[in-house]
Design a protein around this motif. Structure first.
Motif, PDB file in Angstrom:
ATOM      1  N   THR A 148      -2.828  14.292  -9.364  1.00  0.00           N
ATOM      2  CA  THR A 148      -4.209  13.872  -9.102  1.00  0.00           C
ATOM      3  C   THR A 148      -5.186  14.585 -10.040  1.00  0.00           C
ATOM      4  OG1 THR A 148      -4.397  15.514  -7.314  1.00  0.00           O
ATOM      5  CG2 THR A 148      -3.774  13.271  -6.691  1.00  0.00           C
ATOM      6  N   ASP A 149      -4.888  15.858 -10.385  1.00  0.00           N
ATOM      7  CA  ASP A 149      -5.743  16.578 -11.322  1.00  0.00           C
ATOM      8  C   ASP A 149      -5.726  15.915 -12.699  1.00  0.00           C
ATOM      9  OD1 ASP A 149      -6.498  18.415  -9.447  1.00  0.00           O
ATOM     10  OD2 ASP A 149      -5.166  20.015 -10.148  1.00  0.00           O
ATOM     11  N   ALA A 150      -4.563  15.415 -13.085  1.00  0.00           N
ATOM     12  CA  ALA A 150      -4.434  14.773 -14.391  1.00  0.00           C
ATOM     13  C   ALA A 150      -5.280  13.508 -14.482  1.00  0.00           C
ATOM     14  CB  ALA A 150      -2.972  14.442 -14.668  1.00  0.00           C
ATOM     15  N   ILE A 151      -5.572  12.920 -13.322  1.00  0.00           N
ATOM     16  CA  ILE A 151      -6.410  11.715 -13.278  1.00  0.00           C
ATOM     17  C   ILE A 151      -7.874  12.078 -13.127  1.00  0.00           C
ATOM     18  CG2 ILE A 151      -6.902   9.577 -12.009  1.00  0.00           C
ATOM     19  CD1 ILE A 151      -3.940   9.661 -11.069  1.00  0.00           C
ATOM     20  N   SER A 152      -8.174  12.893 -12.123  1.00  0.00           N
ATOM     21  CA  SER A 152      -9.570  13.156 -11.756  1.00  0.00           C
ATOM     22  C   SER A 152     -10.328  13.966 -12.788  1.00  0.00           C
ATOM     23  CB  SER A 152      -9.635  13.866 -10.402  1.00  0.00           C
ATOM     24  OG  SER A 152      -8.980  15.125 -10.460  1.00  0.00           O
ATOM     25  N   THR A 153      -9.626  14.733 -13.621  1.00  0.00           N
ATOM     26  CA  THR A 153     -10.310  15.550 -14.623  1.00  0.00           C
ATOM     27  C   THR A 153     -10.700  14.754 -15.869  1.00  0.00           C
ATOM     28  OG1 THR A 153      -8.148  16.263 -15.479  1.00  0.00           O
ATOM     29  CG2 THR A 153      -9.252  17.708 -13.882  1.00  0.00           C
ATOM     30  N   GLN A 154     -10.308  13.485 -15.914  1.00  0.00           N
ATOM     31  CA  GLN A 154     -10.684  12.635 -17.042  1.00  0.00           C
ATOM     32  C   GLN A 154     -12.009  11.933 -16.747  1.00  0.00           C
ATOM     33  OE1 GLN A 154      -7.668  10.259 -18.984  1.00  0.00           O
ATOM     34  NE2 GLN A 154      -6.054  11.237 -17.773  1.00  0.00           N
ATOM     35  N   GLU A 155     -12.884  11.906 -17.712  1.00  0.00           N
ATOM     36  CA  GLU A 155     -14.186  11.286 -17.541  1.00  0.00           C
ATOM     37  C   GLU A 155     -14.033   9.799 -17.223  1.00  0.00           C
ATOM     38  OE1 GLU A 155     -18.478  10.916 -19.920  1.00  0.00           O
ATOM     39  OE2 GLU A 155     -16.692  11.742 -20.913  1.00  0.00           O
ATOM     40  N   ASN A 156     -14.761   9.349 -16.206  1.00  0.00           N
ATOM     41  CA  ASN A 156     -14.788   7.943 -15.773  1.00  0.00           C
ATOM     42  C   ASN A 156     -13.492   7.472 -15.110  1.00  0.00           C
ATOM     43  OD1 ASN A 156     -17.429   7.603 -16.816  1.00  0.00           O
ATOM     44  ND2 ASN A 156     -16.587   7.217 -18.858  1.00  0.00           N
ATOM     45  N   ALA A 157     -12.569   8.380 -14.840  1.00  0.00           N
ATOM     46  CA  ALA A 157     -11.338   8.017 -14.133  1.00  0.00           C
ATOM     47  C   ALA A 157     -11.439   8.470 -12.686  1.00  0.00           C
ATOM     48  CB  ALA A 157     -10.125   8.668 -14.807  1.00  0.00           C
ATOM     49  N   ARG A 158     -10.735   7.800 -11.818  1.00  0.00           N
ATOM     50  CA  ARG A 158     -10.760   8.197 -10.410  1.00  0.00           C
ATOM     51  C   ARG A 158      -9.383   8.006  -9.786  1.00  0.00           C
ATOM     52  NH1 ARG A 158     -10.934   3.812  -6.992  1.00  0.00           N
ATOM     53  NH2 ARG A 158     -11.414   1.804  -7.978  1.00  0.00           N
ATOM     54  N   ALA A 205      -5.156  12.092   2.896  1.00  0.00           N
ATOM     55  CA  ALA A 205      -4.438  11.344   1.862  1.00  0.00           C
ATOM     56  C   ALA A 205      -4.899  11.802   0.492  1.00  0.00           C
ATOM     57  CB  ALA A 205      -4.685   9.846   2.025  1.00  0.00           C
ATOM     58  N   ALA A 206      -3.959  12.233  -0.338  1.00  0.00           N
ATOM     59  CA  ALA A 206      -4.277  12.640  -1.707  1.00  0.00           C
ATOM     60  C   ALA A 206      -4.456  11.418  -2.602  1.00  0.00           C
ATOM     61  CB  ALA A 206      -3.162  13.530  -2.263  1.00  0.00           C
ATOM     62  N   ILE A 207      -3.671  10.388  -2.349  1.00  0.00           N
ATOM     63  CA  ILE A 207      -3.720   9.135  -3.101  1.00  0.00           C
ATOM     64  C   ILE A 207      -3.556   7.998  -2.109  1.00  0.00           C
ATOM     65  CG2 ILE A 207      -2.650   7.713  -4.905  1.00  0.00           C
ATOM     66  CD1 ILE A 207      -1.515  10.276  -6.138  1.00  0.00           C
ATOM     67  N   TYR A 239       3.956  18.727  -2.854  1.00  0.00           N
ATOM     68  CA  TYR A 239       2.502  18.881  -2.866  1.00  0.00           C
ATOM     69  C   TYR A 239       2.014  19.493  -4.177  1.00  0.00           C
ATOM     70  CZ  TYR A 239       3.022  17.653   1.994  1.00  0.00           C
ATOM     71  OH  TYR A 239       3.342  16.981   3.149  1.00  0.00           O
ATOM     72  N   ASP A 240       2.815  20.372  -4.766  1.00  0.00           N
ATOM     73  CA  ASP A 240       2.461  20.916  -6.080  1.00  0.00           C
ATOM     74  C   ASP A 240       2.412  19.797  -7.115  1.00  0.00           C
ATOM     75  OD1 ASP A 240       2.364  23.473  -5.058  1.00  0.00           O
ATOM     76  OD2 ASP A 240       4.397  24.002  -5.712  1.00  0.00           O
ATOM     77  N   ARG A 241       3.398  18.929  -7.066  1.00  0.00           N
ATOM     78  CA  ARG A 241       3.466  17.824  -8.029  1.00  0.00           C
ATOM     79  C   ARG A 241       2.320  16.835  -7.799  1.00  0.00           C
ATOM     80  NH1 ARG A 241       6.398  20.953 -10.152  1.00  0.00           N
ATOM     81  NH2 ARG A 241       8.565  20.637 -10.791  1.00  0.00           N
ATOM     82  N   ILE A 242       2.024  16.534  -6.549  1.00  0.00           N
ATOM     83  CA  ILE A 242       0.943  15.592  -6.243  1.00  0.00           C
ATOM     84  C   ILE A 242      -0.393  16.158  -6.687  1.00  0.00           C
ATOM     85  CG2 ILE A 242      -0.362  14.502  -4.376  1.00  0.00           C
ATOM     86  CD1 ILE A 242       2.279  13.109  -5.058  1.00  0.00           C
ATOM     87  N   ALA A 257       0.840  -1.192   0.000  1.00  0.00           N
ATOM     88  CA  ALA A 257       0.000   0.000   0.000  1.00  0.00           C
ATOM     89  C   ALA A 257       0.874   1.241   0.000  1.00  0.00           C
ATOM     90  CB  ALA A 257      -0.929   0.009   1.218  1.00  0.00           C
ATOM     91  N   VAL A 258       0.365   2.305  -0.602  1.00  0.00           N
ATOM     92  CA  VAL A 258       1.066   3.587  -0.647  1.00  0.00           C
ATOM     93  C   VAL A 258       0.088   4.670  -0.205  1.00  0.00           C
ATOM     94  CG1 VAL A 258       2.322   5.240  -2.084  1.00  0.00           C
ATOM     95  CG2 VAL A 258       2.453   2.785  -2.607  1.00  0.00           C
ATOM     96  N   GLY A 259       0.488   5.433   0.785  1.00  0.00           N
ATOM     97  CA  GLY A 259      -0.321   6.547   1.261  1.00  0.00           C
ATOM     98  C   GLY A 259       0.392   7.854   0.996  1.00  0.00           C
ATOM     99  N   VAL A 260      -0.246   8.744   0.256  1.00  0.00           N
ATOM    100  CA  VAL A 260       0.375  10.008  -0.152  1.00  0.00           C
ATOM    101  C   VAL A 260      -0.314  11.173   0.555  1.00  0.00           C
ATOM    102  CG1 VAL A 260       0.953  11.502  -2.107  1.00  0.00           C
ATOM    103  CG2 VAL A 260       0.855   9.009  -2.422  1.00  0.00           C
ATOM    104  N   PRO A 261       0.431  11.950   1.349  1.00  0.00           N
ATOM    105  CA  PRO A 261      -0.197  13.062   2.080  1.00  0.00           C
ATOM    106  C   PRO A 261      -0.625  14.183   1.138  1.00  0.00           C
ATOM    107  CG  PRO A 261       2.187  13.158   2.308  1.00  0.00           C
ATOM    108  CD  PRO A 261       1.883  11.866   1.606  1.00  0.00           C
TER     109      PRO A 261
END
Length: 335
Positions: A292-302, A173-175, A285-288, A163-167
């Motif tokens: 996450t934005d690159a993932i969440s802004t895509q339709e049907n992606a989470r 947790a961001a991820i 945190y800027d990179r994270i 498991a990986v927990g990203v602050p």
């Protein structure tokens, strides 16, 4: 079958009472009960109340020392190890936690290993705990052997999750990544077997190495590694860290997490924590955030871990439906 709707507080009380009734100390029972609540809260039912009768049974038969007092050793500035003394993993992890996280902040990185341990519940919850403390966490735990090498029939490693927990920089947790080396967690197949339901054809193999949809035959065979040889490689990596580095027994020598045979499984865990401040600082945190934005802004992606948050909101409001058979099995230990 009729049952009851329980609140999370009622689940915690139920689990604690059963474990204390089985012979565990109040502290150990409370630590395991908290883990049970988190699993039910997140909709991970295969690791929730379903496991409480198994935990209690293992205290009674001696597979778990319910009265164990973990022994903590801070062997090097960035290294903490805990002997769980054949007790539950949860109180052993708690025992070494503050020294571990303190070492990570002081040194920039630190590791905690646990040995003579047991099932640690949902591994992702430990990774999330690190993220909530502002640390980037990598977590590993091995399990009794259930995955054979590709081309083989004899299990060598367990489902061996990591498991990986990203602050997120705000106490959350961001991820949150939590996955096993197998296609599916073994507990899910155990749940299907208990409910006499078929499994998916790509989940497991029978004792002859053939794909099966029969959960009972799957439990006598081996789990299918996720991604073939790549999944087996992940399992080996976890084995090296959680068993070899921790000084626990190998998965192939560990007694099962189910049933009463074999004595304590003596498995292990490994946790590694990085303090972002010691490396890229605010840039982390800027990179994270951009990631996450690159993932969440895509339709049907989470973003991994987001589904649990959704489950929490719903389950905290609605409660948890528990069937009568499971309640009876748990209450049988509540003396």
């Amino acid at each position: 079958m009729s049952g009851s709707i329980l609140t999370l507080k009622e689940i915690e009380d139920l689990a604690t009472a059963a474990l204390v009734g089985a012979g565990a100390s109040q502290g150990s029972a409370a630590a395991v009960a908290r883990s049970t609540v988190k699993a039910e809260r997140d909709g991970i039912r295969s690791h929730g109340l379903m496991y409480v009768p198994i935990y209690a049974e293992h205290v009674v038969c001696g597979k778990v020392n319910g009265l164990a007092e973990p022994v903590v050793e801070h062997s090097h500035p960035g290294a903490v190890r805990v002997d769980a003394q054949s007790g539950f993993a949860h109180p052993a992890i708690d025992a070494g936690w503050s020294e571990f996280t303190g070492a990570a902040r002081e040194n920039g990185v630190a590791a905690l290993t646990i040995y003579n341990s047991y099932n640690c519940g949902v591994l992702g919850h430990h990774a999330e705990r690190l993220a909530e403390e502002g640390l980037l966490g990598l977590c590993f735990t091995h399990a009794p052997a259930s995955i054979a090498p590709v081309g083989g029939k004899k299990a060598v490693v367990g489902t061996n999750p990591f498991a990986v927990g990203v602050p997120d920089g705000e106490g959350g947790a961001a991820i949150l990544i939590d996955q096993s080396a197998s296609v599916i967690a073994k507990s899910e197949i155990m749940l299907r077997a208990r409910q006499n339901e078929p499994i998916e054809p790509h989940w497991a193999l029978d004792a002859e190495g053939r794909p099966t949809t029969d959960a009972a035959l799957a439990l006598k065979g081996s789990m299918a590694p996720s991604g073939g040889y790549k999944g087996f490689g992940i399992g080996l990596t976890v084995e090296i860290l959680a068993a070899c580095l921790a000084g626990a027994v190998l998965s192939k020598d560990a007694s099962p997490f189910s049933g009463t045979a074999g004595g304590p499984p003596s498995t292990g865990q490994c946790f590694i924590a990085f303090d972002p401040a010691a490396f890229s600082g605010a840039l982390f945190y800027d990179r994270i955030s951009a990631l996450t934005d690159a993932i969440s802004t895509q339709e049907n992606a989470r973003v991994p871990g987001s589904r649990r948050i959704q489950n929490r909101i719903r389950i905290e409001n609605e409660g948890v439906s528990v069937d009568k058979d499971l309640l009876d099995r748990i209450n049988a230990f509540n003396k």
